[in-house]
Design a protein around this motif. Structure first.
Motif, PDB file in Angstrom:
ATOM      1  N   ARG A   1       0.691  -1.271  -0.101  1.00  0.00           N
ATOM      2  CA  ARG A   1       0.077  -0.022  -0.206  1.00  0.00           C
ATOM      3  C   ARG A   1       0.853   1.387   0.007  1.00  0.00           C
ATOM      4  O   ARG A   1       0.627   2.330  -0.723  1.00  0.00           O
ATOM      5  CB  ARG A   1      -0.791  -0.003   1.246  1.00  0.00           C
TER       6      ARG A   1
ATOM      7  N   GLY B   1      -1.670   9.347   1.516  1.00  0.00           N
ATOM      8  CA  GLY B   1      -1.692   8.239   2.637  1.00  0.00           C
ATOM      9  C   GLY B   1      -2.982   8.101   3.576  1.00  0.00           C
ATOM     10  O   GLY B   1      -3.209   7.322   4.101  1.00  0.00           O
ATOM     11  N   LYS B   2      -3.575   9.278   3.698  1.00  0.00           N
ATOM     12  CA  LYS B   2      -4.619   9.259   4.351  1.00  0.00           C
ATOM     13  C   LYS B   2      -6.044   8.931   3.769  1.00  0.00           C
ATOM     14  O   LYS B   2      -7.014   8.271   4.479  1.00  0.00           O
ATOM     15  CB  LYS B   2      -4.985  10.775   4.966  1.00  0.00           C
ATOM     16  N   ARG B   3      -6.007   8.933   2.489  1.00  0.00           N
ATOM     17  CA  ARG B   3      -7.354   8.584   1.662  1.00  0.00           C
ATOM     18  C   ARG B   3      -7.273   7.127   1.494  1.00  0.00           C
ATOM     19  O   ARG B   3      -6.060   6.555   1.683  1.00  0.00           O
ATOM     20  CB  ARG B   3      -6.964   9.465   0.318  1.00  0.00           C
ATOM     21  N   ARG B   4      -8.481   6.654   1.297  1.00  0.00           N
ATOM     22  CA  ARG B   4      -8.883   5.465   1.048  1.00  0.00           C
ATOM     23  C   ARG B   4      -8.166   5.161  -0.601  1.00  0.00           C
ATOM     24  O   ARG B   4      -8.441   5.870  -1.360  1.00  0.00           O
ATOM     25  CB  ARG B   4     -10.139   4.874   0.839  1.00  0.00           C
ATOM     26  N   SER B   5      -7.564   4.021  -0.644  1.00  0.00           N
ATOM     27  CA  SER B   5      -6.959   3.682  -1.917  1.00  0.00           C
ATOM     28  C   SER B   5      -7.371   2.246  -2.447  1.00  0.00           C
ATOM     29  O   SER B   5      -6.843   1.507  -1.891  1.00  0.00           O
ATOM     30  CB  SER B   5      -5.502   4.027  -1.821  1.00  0.00           C
ATOM     31  N   ARG B   6      -8.222   2.344  -3.455  1.00  0.00           N
ATOM     32  CA  ARG B   6      -8.761   0.940  -3.899  1.00  0.00           C
ATOM     33  C   ARG B   6      -7.756   0.424  -5.004  1.00  0.00           C
ATOM     34  O   ARG B   6      -7.760   1.339  -6.022  1.00  0.00           O
ATOM     35  CB  ARG B   6     -10.082   0.909  -3.915  1.00  0.00           C
TER      36      ARG B   6
END
Lengths: 138, 74
Positions: free
Chosen positions: A70, A133-138
């Protein structure tokens, strides 16, 4: 080349860039107005670099990996955005330099432009890395 | 990508594991476990299998999609 080796040299390079920038800045002598903007950026970057070094050392001692799938994804996104914005920043500097040939504008030598670009890229990468880094990452 | 529901939190509680413990066992960062647990990051197949193996379960028992999402175009 191992990941650890790469990270070590990236950190050393970043530190070298910051220190060089500080040295050039002190040598050139900034006005108070410019200093009020540039110096906090330099100090901020120094804190970030020192903080990063401390973080890497403590995490490594605790046996926690510094990077994983990630974090690599986030690094990639931040790097891509930094590349695009960095090119625009350098183009803006180039246009400023061209304009300075026709109208009276304060200019510095090439080393200052290069150092400013390096500092800008470093700051921007740090900010975008934090944002992704703080955001959701799909 | 389709959001995924996970049972990681429940399985961690069952086995008395902290996010940090699980992260160390599967070789990733604690934040990654947190994001996976909250369905905010779809892990790689390798990481999903590793997480499932920690709980001695199948991947499908840990990571769950709606049946509609799993429909095949046959």
């Amino acid at each position: 080349m191992s990941g650890n080796f790469n990270r070590k040299w990236i950190m050393v390079t970043v530190l070298a860039v910051v220190l060089t920038y500080v040295a050039i800045g002190l040598y050139q002598g900034f006005s108070i107005g410019v200093s009020s903007i540039v110096l906090p950026v330099i100090v901020g970057n120094l804190f970030v670099v020192v903080g990063m070094l401390y973080w890497v050392i403590t995490e490594r001692r605790a046996g926690i990996p510094i990077a994983d799938e990630r974090s690599q994804l986030v690094d990639g996104k931040a790097a891509k955005l930094t590349l695009v914005v960095g090119i625009y920043f350098m183009m803006a500097l180039t246009f400023y330099d061209i304009a300075a040939q026709f109208i009276t504008l304060p200019t510095k030598n090439a080393a200052i432009y290069l150092a400013a670009s390096a500092m800008f890229l470093l700051s921007f990468f740090g900010l975008s890395r934090w944002y992704y880094g703080k955001r959701r990452s799909r | 990508m389709t959001p995924v529901r996970t049972r990681i939190k429940e399985l961690r509680a069952r086995d008395g594991l902290r996010q940090e413990d699980l992260a160390r066992m599967v070789g990733c960062r604690r934040e990654t476990i947190s994001f996976v647990e909250n369905g905010e990051y779809n892990p790689s197949l390798l990481l999903a299998v590793k997480i499932a193996r920690v709980f001695e379960a199948n991947v499908e028992e840990v990571f769950q999609y709606d049946e509609g999402e799993l429909m095949l175009n046959l």
